[in-house]
Design a protein around this motif. Structure first.
Motif, PDB file in Angstrom:
ATOM      1  N   UNK A   9      10.494  16.034  19.004  1.00 49.11           N
ATOM      2  CA  UNK A   9       9.428  15.024  19.034  1.00 49.11           C
ATOM      3  C   UNK A   9       9.180  14.486  17.635  1.00 49.11           C
ATOM      4  N   UNK A  10       9.154  15.395  16.629  1.00 52.72           N
ATOM      5  CA  UNK A  10       8.953  14.966  15.244  1.00 52.72           C
ATOM      6  C   UNK A  10      10.107  14.101  14.762  1.00 52.72           C
ATOM      7  N   UNK A  11      11.347  14.465  15.131  1.00 51.29           N
ATOM      8  CA  UNK A  11      12.518  13.693  14.727  1.00 51.29           C
ATOM      9  C   UNK A  11      12.440  12.277  15.279  1.00 51.29           C
ATOM     10  N   UNK A  12      12.016  12.127  16.536  1.00 57.24           N
ATOM     11  CA  UNK A  12      11.894  10.805  17.150  1.00 57.24           C
ATOM     12  C   UNK A  12      10.788   9.997  16.481  1.00 57.24           C
ATOM     13  N   UNK A  13       9.680  10.650  16.145  1.00 57.92           N
ATOM     14  CA  UNK A  13       8.575   9.953  15.492  1.00 57.92           C
ATOM     15  C   UNK A  13       8.995   9.454  14.114  1.00 57.92           C
ATOM     16  N   UNK A  14       9.747  10.273  13.358  1.00 56.79           N
ATOM     17  CA  UNK A  14      10.202   9.864  12.031  1.00 56.79           C
ATOM     18  C   UNK A  14      11.250   8.766  12.101  1.00 56.79           C
ATOM     19  N   UNK A  15      12.017   8.706  13.186  1.00 61.73           N
ATOM     20  CA  UNK A  15      13.021   7.657  13.342  1.00 61.73           C
ATOM     21  C   UNK A  15      12.365   6.295  13.526  1.00 61.73           C
ATOM     22  N   UNK A  16      11.167   6.280  14.120  1.00 58.70           N
ATOM     23  CA  UNK A  16      10.461   5.021  14.355  1.00 58.70           C
ATOM     24  C   UNK A  16       9.622   4.593  13.142  1.00 58.70           C
ATOM     25  N   UNK A  17       9.606   5.407  12.096  1.00 63.56           N
ATOM     26  CA  UNK A  17       8.760   5.151  10.935  1.00 63.56           C
ATOM     27  C   UNK A  17       9.204   3.888  10.200  1.00 63.56           C
ATOM     28  N   UNK A  18       8.231   3.149   9.670  1.00 59.02           N
ATOM     29  CA  UNK A  18       8.494   1.920   8.933  1.00 59.02           C
ATOM     30  C   UNK A  18       9.070   2.259   7.563  1.00 59.02           C
ATOM     31  N   UNK A  19      10.243   1.706   7.228  1.00 61.80           N
ATOM     32  CA  UNK A  19      10.898   2.029   5.962  1.00 61.80           C
ATOM     33  C   UNK A  19      10.655   0.983   4.880  1.00 61.80           C
ATOM     34  N   UNK A  20       9.878  -0.041   5.169  1.00 63.92           N
ATOM     35  CA  UNK A  20       9.602  -1.060   4.158  1.00 63.92           C
ATOM     36  C   UNK A  20       8.705  -0.471   3.075  1.00 63.92           C
ATOM     37  N   UNK A  21       8.942  -0.851   1.809  1.00 68.36           N
ATOM     38  CA  UNK A  21       8.085  -0.330   0.743  1.00 68.36           C
ATOM     39  C   UNK A  21       6.699  -0.944   0.826  1.00 68.36           C
ATOM     40  N   UNK A  22       5.691  -0.109   0.575  1.00 71.32           N
ATOM     41  CA  UNK A  22       4.325  -0.609   0.675  1.00 71.32           C
ATOM     42  C   UNK A  22       3.427   0.176  -0.264  1.00 71.32           C
ATOM     43  N   UNK A  23       2.212  -0.314  -0.424  1.00 74.70           N
ATOM     44  CA  UNK A  23       1.178   0.380  -1.181  1.00 74.70           C
ATOM     45  C   UNK A  23      -0.149   0.082  -0.510  1.00 74.70           C
ATOM     46  N   UNK A  24      -1.017   1.093  -0.480  1.00 76.71           N
ATOM     47  CA  UNK A  24      -2.314   0.937   0.164  1.00 76.71           C
ATOM     48  C   UNK A  24      -3.407   1.440  -0.767  1.00 76.71           C
ATOM     49  N   UNK A  25      -4.468   0.670  -0.869  1.00 77.97           N
ATOM     50  CA  UNK A  25      -5.639   1.070  -1.638  1.00 77.97           C
ATOM     51  C   UNK A  25      -6.798   1.230  -0.669  1.00 77.97           C
ATOM     52  N   UNK A  26      -7.336   2.439  -0.599  1.00 75.22           N
ATOM     53  CA  UNK A  26      -8.469   2.700   0.280  1.00 75.22           C
ATOM     54  C   UNK A  26      -9.758   2.686  -0.523  1.00 75.22           C
ATOM     55  N   UNK A  27     -10.809   2.276   0.109  1.00 77.53           N
ATOM     56  CA  UNK A  27     -12.162   2.270  -0.463  1.00 77.53           C
ATOM     57  C   UNK A  27     -12.260   1.403  -1.721  1.00 77.53           C
ATOM     58  N   UNK A  28     -11.650   0.233  -1.696  1.00 74.89           N
ATOM     59  CA  UNK A  28     -11.788  -0.710  -2.806  1.00 74.89           C
ATOM     60  C   UNK A  28     -13.193  -1.312  -2.755  1.00 74.89           C
ATOM     61  N   UNK A  29     -13.866  -1.375  -3.903  1.00 72.07           N
ATOM     62  CA  UNK A  29     -15.242  -1.861  -3.930  1.00 72.07           C
ATOM     63  C   UNK A  29     -15.286  -3.384  -3.982  1.00 72.07           C
ATOM     64  N   UNK A  30     -14.720  -3.991  -2.968  1.00 71.49           N
ATOM     65  CA  UNK A  30     -14.758  -5.443  -2.818  1.00 71.49           C
ATOM     66  C   UNK A  30     -14.780  -5.711  -1.318  1.00 71.49           C
ATOM     67  N   UNK A  31     -15.502  -6.732  -0.902  1.00 73.33           N
ATOM     68  CA  UNK A  31     -15.599  -7.011   0.523  1.00 73.33           C
ATOM     69  C   UNK A  31     -14.278  -7.582   1.046  1.00 73.33           C
ATOM     70  N   UNK A  32     -14.075  -7.462   2.334  1.00 76.55           N
ATOM     71  CA  UNK A  32     -12.848  -7.941   2.970  1.00 76.55           C
ATOM     72  C   UNK A  32     -12.703  -9.444   2.787  1.00 76.55           C
ATOM     73  N   UNK A  33     -13.800 -10.151   2.929  1.00 80.48           N
ATOM     74  CA  UNK A  33     -13.756 -11.612   2.820  1.00 80.48           C
ATOM     75  C   UNK A  33     -13.291 -12.048   1.432  1.00 80.48           C
ATOM     76  N   UNK A  34     -13.810 -11.396   0.391  1.00 81.70           N
ATOM     77  CA  UNK A  34     -13.436 -11.764  -0.978  1.00 81.70           C
ATOM     78  C   UNK A  34     -12.001 -11.356  -1.290  1.00 81.70           C
TER      79      UNK A  34
END
Length: 128
Positions: A9-34
């Motif tokens: 099950x884990x092998x199948x889940x990892x096969x479907x994983x997105x391989x594109x490079x990305x970066x995520x910032x959580x809890x940024x002190x700026x509103x979504x609209x801005x």
């Protein structure tokens, strides 16, 4: 019941994983609209153009997003072995985060609520 063994099950889940490079910032002190004003300006652009736009954009969110974009570029170069010249911004979006609630004292004993909004910003790159 789930099909197969836990490792399968884990092998199948990892096969479907997105391989594109990305970066995520959580809890940024700026509103979504801005944040979306700045993200709309760079969506679909190549990386060098996007960095130039962010460098000369006067908004506060542009400095945050510039650091995030540089992180995504480093991820693409080091983890995926991609060429920087071929990269472009495929996806970039901001989702709503938690809101800090604060009180502002007003006249005659009243209290107004101030909402300090946060956002989760994500940038996904790809090669042309």
């Amino acid at each position: 019941m789930a099909k197969g063994h836990r490792s399968q099950i884990k092998r199948e889940r990892n096969a479907q994983k997105d391989t594109r490079p990305s970066a995520k910032l959580s809890y940024a002190r700026v509103s979504v609209q801005k944040a979306c004003f700045v993200l709309d300006a760079i969506r679909g652009k190549d990386v060098k153009t996007a960095l130039a736009i962010l460098m000369y954009n006067p908004r506060y969110a542009s400095s945050i997003i510039e650091k995030l974009l540089r992180s995504a570029i480093a991820n693409a170069e080091n983890n995926n072995g991609m060429n920087i010249d071929d990269l472009y911004i495929e996806e970039c979006y901001a989702n709503k985060g938690p809101t800090m609630k604060r009180i502002q004292p007003r006249a005659q004993g009243r209290a107004y609520r101030i909402e300090k909004r946060m956002s989760h910003i994500t940038i996904v790159l790809n090669e042309r």
